[in-house]
Design an enzyme around this catalytic site. Sequence first.
Site, PDB file in Angstrom:
ATOM      1  N   HIS A  16      49.692  13.718  88.886  1.00 32.26           N
ATOM      2  CA  HIS A  16      49.153  14.976  89.195  1.00 32.26           C
ATOM      3  C   HIS A  16      49.529  15.544  90.652  1.00 32.26           C
ATOM      4  O   HIS A  16      49.124  14.503  91.456  1.00 32.26           O
ATOM      5  CB  HIS A  16      47.848  14.989  88.809  1.00 32.26           C
ATOM      6  CG  HIS A  16      46.771  16.045  89.398  1.00 32.26           C
ATOM      7  ND1 HIS A  16      46.087  15.768  90.476  1.00 32.26           N
ATOM      8  CD2 HIS A  16      46.475  17.166  89.070  1.00 32.26           C
ATOM      9  CE1 HIS A  16      45.222  16.985  90.747  1.00 32.26           C
ATOM     10  NE2 HIS A  16      45.675  17.933  89.850  1.00 32.26           N
ATOM     11  N   GLY A  56      36.428  32.819  84.196  1.00 31.57           N
ATOM     12  CA  GLY A  56      37.414  33.847  83.176  1.00 31.57           C
ATOM     13  C   GLY A  56      38.969  33.437  83.677  1.00 31.57           C
ATOM     14  O   GLY A  56      39.916  34.297  83.598  1.00 31.57           O
ATOM     15  N   GLY A  57      39.383  32.186  84.206  1.00 32.18           N
ATOM     16  CA  GLY A  57      40.716  31.984  84.380  1.00 32.18           C
ATOM     17  C   GLY A  57      41.606  31.944  82.993  1.00 32.18           C
ATOM     18  O   GLY A  57      41.026  32.035  81.975  1.00 32.18           O
TER      19      GLY A  57
END
Length: 305
Positions: A113, A265-266
């Site tokens: 990652h 709200g991504g």
Amino acid sequence: MKSNIDKQAVKNFLLQLQDQICQQLEAADGQAQFIEDAWQREPGEKLGGGGRTRVMRDGAVFEQGGVNFSHVFGEQMPGSATAHRPELAGRRFEAMGVSLVMHPKNPYVPTSHANVRYFIAEKEGEDPIWWFGGGFDLTPFYPFVEDCQLWHQTAKNLCAPFGAEIYNEHKAWCDRYFYLPHRNETRGIGGLFFDDLNEWPFEQCFAYMQAVGEGYTQAYVPIVEKRKNTPFTERERQFQLYRRGRYVEFNLVLDRGTLFGLQTGGRTESILMSMPPLARWEYAYQPESGTPEAQLSEFLVPREW
């Protein structure tokens, strides 16, 4: 700190970094390519902006992975963010970054990652508030000491020009951040993690973020090349899927970026791009002592490499 802030230079670098990482990972895979999904926020949504989500599936090496660029902006910060940073209230903001997770098929190739990001909040008549963040970390299933040493040596080398203590500080931060308290173990063997970086001049902070972004493939690709052809059996595959469950637990329960993205709200598909395609849980599983599976726990504690 207002002088010499160059948002466009940061965005240009991030777009180029996404291209560069995708090319290097495609070369390491040798078969699959990233499929791009370019997206834009709809007018009237809480956040404006857009991005490029790139996903690889069913490769020779990578079962699934994604490398995401996003650049979003809004007129005011969500309450969840300003509660801890009241100075951000009433400011318009922009956030941009590259975030990626690669889930290999072969259990001997670690999951990896990386993330680099930039944030700026502005208000008429006041100095902007800005910072950089990011890092990279490695999650092996069948770890090799020499791979862990290479990963951390690469991190140490890129930190060196920025100060003698930077590697130690950001390594320790990574160990603290990628920790599952309900399992009493780290997610993997760590790497680097930093946030709220703005105590240096803008150019120096930006240069460090660039070094971290470019350091990811320098550390990861040699490990992939070394391990990708290691033979494995169904036993190793089942252990890999079991350990991937820990990745899911961290991302959905503890990861600040995932929680912030979903709460504000991504774009859900891009936020959950980090999830593995398959994982499993087994009640009260304990690896047999003396097996390679049992040895993993020795690596899941902070240590010097």
